[in-house]
Every structure is written in C-alpha cells, then in structure tokens.
Design a protein around this motif. Structure first.
Motif, short mmCIF file in Angstrom:
data_model
loop_
_atom_site.label_atom_id
_atom_site.label_comp_id
_atom_site.label_asym_id
_atom_site.label_seq_id
_atom_site.Cartn_x
_atom_site.Cartn_y
_atom_site.Cartn_z
N LYS A 134 66.81 26.98 38.30
CA LYS A 134 67.41 25.69 38.69
C LYS A 134 66.62 24.53 38.09
O LYS A 134 67.20 23.53 37.67
CB LYS A 134 67.42 25.56 40.22
CG LYS A 134 68.71 26.06 40.82
CD LYS A 134 69.06 25.28 42.08
CE LYS A 134 70.50 25.54 42.46
NZ LYS A 134 70.69 26.77 43.23
N THR A 181 74.88 18.93 42.34
CA THR A 181 73.58 18.47 42.84
C THR A 181 72.62 18.22 41.69
O THR A 181 71.98 17.17 41.63
CB THR A 181 72.98 19.57 43.75
OG1 THR A 181 73.92 19.84 44.76
CG2 THR A 181 71.68 19.16 44.34
N LEU A 228 59.45 20.70 43.64
CA LEU A 228 60.84 21.18 43.69
C LEU A 228 60.87 22.68 44.01
O LEU A 228 61.68 23.14 44.80
CB LEU A 228 61.56 20.91 42.37
CG LEU A 228 61.85 19.44 42.05
CD1 LEU A 228 62.40 19.30 40.64
CD2 LEU A 228 62.84 18.84 43.04
N MET A 229 59.92 23.41 43.40
CA MET A 229 59.86 24.85 43.67
C MET A 229 59.50 25.09 45.13
O MET A 229 60.06 25.98 45.78
CB MET A 229 58.83 25.52 42.76
CG MET A 229 59.30 25.69 41.32
SD MET A 229 57.97 26.34 40.32
CE MET A 229 58.82 26.72 38.82
N ALA A 230 58.56 24.29 45.64
CA ALA A 230 58.17 24.43 47.04
C ALA A 230 59.35 24.14 47.97
O ALA A 230 59.44 24.69 49.06
CB ALA A 230 57.00 23.49 47.34
N MET A 231 60.24 23.29 47.53
CA MET A 231 61.40 22.96 48.36
C MET A 231 62.50 24.00 48.26
O MET A 231 63.50 23.90 48.93
CB MET A 231 61.94 21.59 47.96
CG MET A 231 61.13 20.46 48.58
SD MET A 231 61.96 18.91 48.43
CE MET A 231 61.58 18.47 46.79
N GLY A 232 62.31 24.97 47.38
CA GLY A 232 63.29 26.05 47.29
C GLY A 232 64.07 26.11 46.00
O GLY A 232 64.98 26.92 45.87
N PHE A 233 63.71 25.26 45.05
CA PHE A 233 64.37 25.34 43.74
C PHE A 233 63.86 26.59 43.02
O PHE A 233 62.65 26.82 42.98
CB PHE A 233 64.04 24.12 42.88
CG PHE A 233 64.88 22.91 43.17
CD1 PHE A 233 64.73 22.23 44.37
CD2 PHE A 233 65.80 22.46 42.26
CE1 PHE A 233 65.50 21.11 44.64
CE2 PHE A 233 66.58 21.34 42.51
CZ PHE A 233 66.43 20.66 43.71
N THR A 234 64.76 27.36 42.46
CA THR A 234 64.33 28.50 41.64
C THR A 234 63.90 27.94 40.28
O THR A 234 64.27 26.82 39.93
CB THR A 234 65.47 29.50 41.43
OG1 THR A 234 66.55 28.80 40.84
CG2 THR A 234 65.91 30.14 42.73
N ARG A 235 63.19 28.76 39.51
CA ARG A 235 62.78 28.31 38.18
C ARG A 235 64.01 28.02 37.32
O ARG A 235 64.04 27.05 36.57
CB ARG A 235 61.95 29.39 37.49
CG ARG A 235 60.54 29.44 38.02
CD ARG A 235 59.87 30.68 37.51
NE ARG A 235 58.54 30.79 38.07
CZ ARG A 235 57.81 31.89 37.99
NH1 ARG A 235 58.27 32.94 37.39
NH2 ARG A 235 56.61 31.92 38.52
N LEU A 293 70.78 14.80 40.50
CA LEU A 293 69.32 14.67 40.40
C LEU A 293 68.91 14.30 38.98
O LEU A 293 68.07 13.42 38.77
CB LEU A 293 68.65 15.99 40.78
CG LEU A 293 68.68 16.37 42.25
CD1 LEU A 293 68.02 17.73 42.45
CD2 LEU A 293 67.97 15.34 43.10
#
Lengths: 239, 390
Positions: B292, B2, B283-290, B6
């Motif tokens: 990631k 993924t 991206l963080m709001a969408m669930g990406f960890t730092r 991206l």
C-alpha cells in the motif's frame, strides 16, 4: 475488567547482529498483559523496552520464542497479516509524535481510519470524538507545525485511539514534553483507559509516567528484573 | 480512493517541489504535442500540396516511364489506350508529355524537362491556363525556384532545344508568360511547362503522353494496357517515408525533454523515500502494508503527470490554438527541407496525439515513480520509524 490475556510472550528472545557480534536485546522474556491494563516497561536505555514494544506491536519479529497478541502468533504472521493486526487492534504513540506534516490535525487523525472502510460521515464522527477526548476539536484545521509539543502528542494520542484499538503502545510518549504537558497527556490516557478499557503499555524511564502506572515491569539487559503491581499516584496525589 | 486522496494531499502539501516538477513535466506535454503537431501539419501540407499540384487522384505511367531515370524519357511516351481516352475526353484525366531538353537562359546552358500540359485542364492546381496566351514564341510557365536558378522572369524569352521522336534536334524560343509560386519542387525545379499540343507537334509525338493524371474523384481507375496505374499511396510513399525519418529525428528532442522531466520525478521520489522514512514507518505502524505504501508513493509520483496535464492545458491550449491559427513562418532555407511544405506550417493536433501523449507521459511517469519505491519493499517498519535505511 482485567481478566483475559490479551498479550502473552513466551521466552521471547531478540538478537540483533552488530558487526561480527550479536546484541541480545531481549533474553527469554515471558509476560502476560490483560485487557484494560495500564502497564509500563521501565529500565535504562538499551534494556529492551522498545524492542519488546515493537514485537508486541507486530512491527518486528522475535529471534526465538513467541508473542501472542489478540490470539495471533507474531512470528508466524506475514507482512500483510501483521499490518492487518496493527490496523485493527493496535495504536502507537511515539516519542517524536510522528505526525504527517502536510496534513492538518483532522487529517492526521483520519488517516488511521482510512484503511477501515468507514464512510466519510462515520470517519468524521469518530475523528471529532477523538479530538474531543484530547481537547483539540478547535484545532482540527491546524497543521502540526502550528501546534505545541503537547498538542502534537495529543493529536498522536487521538490518532492512536480513534479506531478504538484494544492495545495502545506508547514509546516514551512524554520524553519531548514539559512537566505540565506530560501530566495532561497522562491524564488523557488514564481517562481513555478507564472509559474505553484500552490496554496501555508504555516504554518509559520518565518518573512522571511511572507514577501513573498500575503495573511496572522493570527490564534490565533484556531480562525482566521485576514485574510488580503498583498504586498509581496521579498529578496532585502524593506517593 | 483512499490512496489517491492521501497521495493528492501529500503532493499538494509538498508545495514548491511538486509545482517545479509539474511545470517541467507540463512543458514536456506541450512541447511533445506541439512538435508532433508541427510534423503532422508538415506531413499533411506536403501531401495536400503534392496531391493538388501534381498527383491528384493518381497517375497512369507509360510502361517505360521512370521518374528517377531521365534517360528512359526518350522511350517513355505513347498514345494513351482506348480505355483512358474516354476519361481524357470527359476531363477526368489529363495527359502530360515529358521530354528532355536544354534551355539557354542568359547565354548559359541548363538541362531541363519540357513538360506539355493541356492549358484547359482542371485536374491539378498548376496554373496551365496561362499557356492559352497567344504569343509568337512558345508560351511557357515556370516555377519560382526555376525562375530563381535561371534568372528568368515573366516576359523573358529563352531558347529551348530538344530532340524529337526521331532523334532530330530542334529549337524554339519560349516566352515566360507566368512564374508560378509553388511549394512543390517536383513541378518547379528544372522544368518548363508549355502547351501539350505544341509539344506534341514539335516533338513529333502526336496524341502521345508520358503520363496521365486522373481526377481525385476516380475511385476505381480502369486497367490500361501498356500503362500502369500508380495510386496516391504509391506516389506519396517517398514523402511519407521522408516525414517518418524526420519525425524520428525530431523525436530525439522530446525524448531528451521527457528524460529530463522523468529524472526530476525519479529524483523527487528517491528524495521523498529517503526523507519520509519516518512517515513510511508511521503509515506501516497504522496498518498500511508495504504494497500500500508503494502504491501510495507511486500514485503520488504518477499524479505529477495528472497535475502536469492540467497545468499544460492551462497554458498549452491557448498557445497551441494560437499557433495552429497563425502558423509557423518558414525561413527560405527550409525550402531545401526535401519536400513541399508551404510558407507557413500549420500544426495539426489530433485527439489521438493529445490522448496518446497524455497516456505516454502518464505511463512513463508512473513507471519512473514506481522504480524507486521498490526500496520500500525491503524496508523494516522499525528501521523506517527510526528513519534508518535497511
């Protein structure tokens, strides 16, 4: 429908250091939101709407008190756990849409699903379904720069709902839109709320949004000034 | 997967900025491979020339012989022992006798080494067969450098003077029967080649030699008393060291080039993180960890190297192939470079060189891409969403 407590805040306090002083953004806020609510945090700028939304969305942590979202205590979540909560259960809609400029509409919506481990086919089905909901399936290949403000916000909504989260947090979603687009967006959100039973919480001071709310929580100086159930008046209906 | 997808989309989406970095980086790829290839080619050519013209499969040295000490030459001669006589008779080793002498070309005096070699030998590529020429004077072969420095040409006569084994001075005229073109200075500059038997006779050193050059196919040279076998590795040690020194000197150039490319990548990463704060927040709001997000940005940076490798392959393969075929003509001044090279350098690109360079650039690019992303680890999602620096 609106039976179980999805979100609960208890004596929530958020203090920001501003130079040598402290700014109390939230002052002992205790609220409860149930599944399927269509609620709004209203109030003037600086009243704590966005701060509350950020804490509920696990983007920020409280200084005191706590928020329990989907059974998870926000203050005790690690960065990873908070990210996992957002990934699975929370969708965000921002005032400035926050679309990723280099991706097309389809890819912007798909990003939300990439972390969920779905197959390409599953993702495609869900993305097209979400774009159908917001009536943008025909613009799947367009770039955000080729869309109007209203269309961009509809893409942002599709991105928020595509993973079918339990909660959607919308921070001033209509602030950058004209009246016509604002109503279209709100109609879309009401439809999604009714069809998917998604809980919508808005931070807004836009009258058009307020008319659609079923629950209006007025914040003033970080405190809950009023929390009332209201009768929504959708477009074309007179209050 | 993924994140790779991206990162690739982001990279392509960045347009011109990406391609500028990619082109600069691809230039580093090609130049590093080219320079290393040239140095490797130079090394190979130098070793091959020396082996063909002088060392063959190694040399037996008389115990007193020291090529760096001309004064030792008066004692550095003797009869090859029985162990080696058989090899000489079978043409698997050829003796060389070296004595110090003086030449008087055009009335000037030049000290030189008079080297005697069997005109029938086939072990080294020195054109000794010219020494078979029947002449009144001593037939002699010199190299092109020697010809240039002394002004002697084929057909010229020059007086040679030397001391024989008893220390008595003697002199004879020598006729230059051939000026050989050679890239190997050590068989050319300051020396003259005459027939071995003549030299033995004139110097009163019958059946003696200073060194023996053995055939390339002798894998296990026998031990010989009073003589030391010097392997090829020993003989080319100096040249290998010299090439190493020149390689490290030249690497400064591509280190600078690589640094410039890395600076561009570093700058792009810093700028990306600064400009794309909102995107990071989203991206963080969408669930990406730092972690990631850091990985995403690092992969994005590292992908510059992947794209650069592809772009470098596009124009680099034809360029490097053409260069390897046509070679690089060397100016005359290169003769003083310190070792035998040839009139042209033909670069040699090994698979190890290409893979090694690709890996080096990939690793360095990844590292340089990662360094600025550590800033993301300190970024609060709320600040990122507002485009604010934490």
């Amino acid at each position: 429908m609106q039976n179980s407590a999805l979100i609960k805040t208890q004596d929530l306090v958020k203090i920001y250091p501003v130079g040598w002083k402290e700014l109390v953004a939230l002052d002992h806020v205790s609220l409860e939101f149930k599944t399927g609510e269509f609620a709004g945090l209203v109030g003037p700028s600086g009243s704590g709407k966005t701060t509350l939304l950020n804490i509920v969305g696990s983007l920020d942590t409280p200084t005191k008190g706590d928020a329990v979202v989907m059974g998870e205590k926000i203050s005790s979540l690690s960065h990873k756990q908070a990210a996992a909560l957002r990934k699975k259960h929370i969708g965000f809609i921002f005032q400035t849409f926050n679309l990723l400029p280099v991706y097309n509409v389809y890819e912007n919506v798909e990003v939300s699903l990439l972390l969920l481990g779905l197959t390409h086919e599953e993702r495609k089905k869900k993305v097209m379904q979400a774009l159908d909901w917001v009536r943008l399936a025909d613009r799947a290949k367009s770039r955000p720069a080729q869309l109007s403000g209203g269309q961009c916000q509809r893409v942002a909504i599709a991105r928020a709902v595509v993973k079918e989260p339990a909660i959607i947090l919308a921070d001033e979603p209509t602030a950058n839109l004209d009246a016509e687009n604002s109503y279209n967006i709100l109609e879309t959100m009401v439809k999604l709320n009714e069809e998917l039973d998604t809980t919508f919480i808005f931070a807004t001071h836009d009258e058009k949004v307020i008319r659609y709310l079923r629950r209006k929580i007025t914040l003033f100086d970080g405190r809950v000034a009023k929390d009332e159930q209201v009768i929504p008046h959708r477009k074309g209906e007179n209050p | 997967m993924t994140l790779f997808k991206l990162a690739f989309r982001n990279l392509i989406g960045a347009g011109l900025r990406t391609w500028l970095n990619v082109v600069v980086l691809s230039f580093s790829f090609v130049v590093i491979i080219w320079m290393q290839g040239v140095l490797k080619g130079m090394n190979n050519q130098a070793v091959t020339s020396l082996v063909d013209a002088e060392y063959a499969g190694g040399q037996y040295w008389h115990k007193s012989y020291d090529p760096y000490d001309p004064l030792s030459l008066q004692d550095a001669h003797g009869r090859p022992p029985e162990e080696l006589t058989d090899m000489i008779e079978k043409g698997r080793a050829t003796p060389v006798l070296i004595i110090q002498g003086t030449a008087y070309p055009e009335g000037r005096m030049t000290t030189l080494l008079i080297k005697g070699i069997d005109p029938d030998q086939k072990i080294i590529s020195l054109p000794s067969y010219f020494l078979k020429e029947e002449t009144e004077e001593l037939p002699a072969v010199i190299g092109n450098r020697m010809s240039e420095s002394t002004g002697l040409k084929a057909g010229d006569t020059v007086t040679l003077r030397w001391r024989d084994a008893n220390g008595t001075f003697d002199a004879r005229d020598a006729l230059i029967v051939q000026v050989m073109r050679t890239t190997v200075q050590s068989i050319d500059q300051g020396q003259i080649w005459i027939p071995l038997e003549k030299l033995r006779e004139l110097s009163n050193m019958k059946e003696e030699a200073t060194l023996l050059v053995v055939d390339k196919n002798i894998l296990d040279p026998p031990k010989a008393s009073g003589w030391e076998f010097k392997s090829l590795d020993f003989l080319i040690k100096d040249i290998t060291q010299l090439v190493k020194t020149k390689t490290s000197g030249s690497s400064i150039f591509y280190v600078i080039l690589l640094l410039l490319a890395m600076l561009a990548i570093f700058d792009t990463q810093i700028l990306s993180i600064f400009r794309r704060k909102k995107e990071i927040g989203t991206l963080m709001a969408m669930g990406f960890t730092r972690a990631k997000v850091i990985r995403l940005f690092t992969i994005e940076g590292a992908m510059h190297a992947v794209l650069a490798a592809l772009v470098a392959a596009l124009y680099g393969i034809p360029f490097l192939t053409w260069f390897a075929k046509t070679g690089w003509p060397l100016p005359e001044s290169m003769d003083s470079y310190g070792f035998a090279i040839g009139e042209k350098i033909f670069p040699v690109y090994s698979a190890g060189l290409v893979v090694g360079t690709t890996l080096l650039i990939l690793v360095v690019t990844t590292l340089v891409s990662f360094l600025p992303t550590r800033k993301i680890a300190k970024l609060k999602p709320t600040d990122a969403l507002r485009g604010k620096t934490s």
